[in-house]
Design a protein around this motif. Structure first.
Motif, short mmCIF file in Angstrom:
data_model
loop_
_atom_site.label_atom_id
_atom_site.label_comp_id
_atom_site.label_asym_id
_atom_site.label_seq_id
_atom_site.Cartn_x
_atom_site.Cartn_y
_atom_site.Cartn_z
N LEU A 164 -9.01 2.38 5.58
CA LEU A 164 -9.30 2.85 4.23
C LEU A 164 -10.73 2.50 3.84
O LEU A 164 -11.46 3.32 3.26
CB LEU A 164 -8.32 2.25 3.22
CG LEU A 164 -8.61 2.54 1.73
CD1 LEU A 164 -8.65 4.02 1.46
CD2 LEU A 164 -7.58 1.84 0.84
N GLN B 277 -2.27 14.74 1.27
CA GLN B 277 -2.24 13.38 1.80
C GLN B 277 -2.27 13.46 3.33
O GLN B 277 -1.42 14.10 3.93
CB GLN B 277 -0.98 12.65 1.32
CG GLN B 277 -0.90 12.57 -0.20
CD GLN B 277 0.48 12.18 -0.69
OE1 GLN B 277 0.73 11.04 -1.05
NE2 GLN B 277 1.41 13.13 -0.69
N HIS C 269 -2.31 11.98 7.24
CA HIS C 269 -1.82 10.92 8.13
C HIS C 269 -2.48 11.08 9.49
O HIS C 269 -2.73 12.20 9.95
CB HIS C 269 -0.30 11.02 8.28
CG HIS C 269 0.27 10.06 9.28
ND1 HIS C 269 0.66 8.78 8.95
CD2 HIS C 269 0.51 10.18 10.61
CE1 HIS C 269 1.12 8.16 10.03
NE2 HIS C 269 1.03 8.99 11.05
N CYS D 17 -7.93 -1.86 -3.16
CA CYS D 17 -7.65 -0.86 -4.20
C CYS D 17 -8.20 -1.30 -5.55
O CYS D 17 -8.76 -0.50 -6.30
CB CYS D 17 -6.15 -0.61 -4.29
SG CYS D 17 -5.46 0.32 -2.90
N LEU E 80 -4.54 9.81 1.25
CA LEU E 80 -4.11 9.31 2.56
C LEU E 80 -2.64 8.93 2.52
O LEU E 80 -2.07 8.72 1.44
CB LEU E 80 -4.92 8.08 2.97
CG LEU E 80 -6.44 8.20 2.95
CD1 LEU E 80 -7.08 6.83 3.21
CD2 LEU E 80 -6.92 9.22 3.97
N THR E 81 -2.05 8.79 3.68
CA THR E 81 -0.73 8.20 3.79
C THR E 81 -0.67 7.34 5.04
O THR E 81 -1.12 7.74 6.11
CB THR E 81 0.40 9.26 3.79
OG1 THR E 81 1.67 8.62 3.88
CG2 THR E 81 0.26 10.25 4.94
N ASN F 18 -3.51 6.17 -1.49
CA ASN F 18 -2.96 5.95 -0.16
C ASN F 18 -1.47 5.71 -0.33
O ASN F 18 -1.07 4.80 -1.06
CB ASN F 18 -3.63 4.74 0.50
CG ASN F 18 -3.18 4.52 1.94
OD1 ASN F 18 -2.71 5.44 2.61
ND2 ASN F 18 -3.35 3.30 2.44
#
Length: 387
Positions: free
Chosen positions: A208, A168, A170, A240, A200-201, A221
């Motif tokens: 996104l 993930q 950042h 999403c 992702l985070t 995410n």
């Protein structure tokens, strides 16, 4: 972005139990919402598992994740042996997905010790259910292939795995579009087999969308999301739903504030109530203040307690169930203080809890009295980028 809408049917899933290392199959069929870029989520075995997917990339996780931020200091001294023993107990109870980061103190090292013990002491089908999700949080410097590779190799070595289940990513500064370079290099490492899934985070909705338009096959995410912080449902969840990228949520029990411990607690008088003595409690108390303050939060806690009593569960169990039921959510995290405290029973109760319309309406009536945090803070992750 091309859109291909389809529904996903849940299939057989193997589940662990605390009393046995054997796995039992339970078949359920459930329609999941539309998706595009070939992403989807499958929920199985009474909602315990989710398959995060983008194209040919997929990863099955437990929908309640064990968050390991608490190993980084500030929550009490972690004993290595006690921590690993606790990780085994969580996994034995079916809570077999662990979330960590390169900067969470010894978290990745603890996972490496734990996974080696699993390899020695548990059967192969058990090992298949254990997942280690980590994060890479680099400074916003030039993202060369060698720099990215070097850092990912460090996590692989610490976690003692040939391939990271999930990486993930950042990024601190959106003014620097080097995040796209980093993600392309991470995708290359995925193609080499060093990473199974890219995620992702703390990215916002705009970024996104840009990332997906650049062909990066992210599956999820990770964002802050709780009954108090419903920002992900206002913008992120719609994207999403369209793309199939799923949300993994943290801060869902607000560091413990959403619990019986803080019900009717008076924080204005020193030593009169529980202290805000951890980084997570202090962080999420600021969220409470931004949302509407402690008195308003107490009204929410009383509503949550009423629902919890009705179902014979705890306030944290209700808090996590509510978020898991939100659009786009693939999994929710509960922080674990390994070797210091455990909440296995409360966590497993989440999977059998069903909130009815009365419960949901009561929660919504209580939360709408607070402020809209999207207007106060901004979109997902903006709390980390405010000047």
């Amino acid at each position: 972005m091309p859109v291909s809408v389809h529904s996903t049917i849940a299939t057989n899933l193997v589940a662990t139990t605390a009393s046995s290392n054997r796995f039992y199959r339970n078949v359920s069929r459930r329609r999941i919402g539309s998706s595009s870029v070939n992403c989807s989520v499958e929920t199985k075995e009474a909602d315990r598992w989710a398959k995060l997917k983008n194209g040919n990339d997929s990863l099955e996780i437990c929908r309640v994740l064990n968050g390991m931020w608490q190993t980084s200091g500030g929550w009490g001294k972690i004993d290595r042996n006690d921590a690993v023993e606790a990780m085994v107990r969580y996994a034995d109870a079916g809570l077999s997905t662990f979330d960590m980061a390169d900067h969470y103190g010894p978290a990745e090292d603890l996972y490496g010790i734990f996974i080696n013990r699993v390899r020695r002491e548990r059967p192969p089908e058990y090992l298949e259910k254990v997942k280690g999700l980590t994060k890479w949080v680099p400074p916003p410097v030039k993202m060369t292939s060698s720099y990215v590779r070097q850092n990912i190799d460090i996590s692989r070595k610490r976690m003692d795995v040939a391939s990271l289940d999930m990486l993930q990513f950042h990024w601190w500064d959106y003014a620097n579009d080097g995040y796209l370079d980093a993600l392309k290099h991470l995708t290359d490492l995925k193609e080499e087999g060093k990473i199974k899934t890219v995620a992702l985070t703390n990215f916002d909705t705009k970024r996104l969308e840009i990332i997906l338009e650049n062909g990066i096959p992210v599956v999820s995410n990770q964002v802050q999301h709780s009954i108090v912080d419903m920002r992900p449902q206002q913008r992120m969840a719609q994207l999403c739903e369209l793309t199939g990228v799923k949300l993994i949520t943290y801060g869902t029990v607000m560091g413990g504030l959403l619990s019986e411990k803080f019900l009717d607690a008076n924080l204005t008088i020193p030593f009169a109530g529980p202290s805000l003595n951890t980084p997570s409690l202090q962080k999420y108390k600021r969220m409470v203040d931004a949302w509407g303050g402690w008195n308003l939060f107490q009204g929410l806690l009383r509503t949550m307690k009423s629902i919890a009593t009705k179902h014979g569960v705890s306030i944290p169990t209700v808090a996590v169930r509510y978020v898991l039921d939100q659009q786009g959510v693939g999994g929710s995290m509960i922080g674990v203080r390994l070797g210091l405290a455990e909440h296995i029973q409360d966590a497993n109760a989440i999977f059998s809890l069903v909130l009815d319309d009365e419960d949901v309406n009561s929660i919504q009536e209580a939360t709408k009295k607070g402020k809209n945090l999207l207007q106060v803070i901004g979109d997902c992750g903006d709390e980390y980028r405010r000047v």
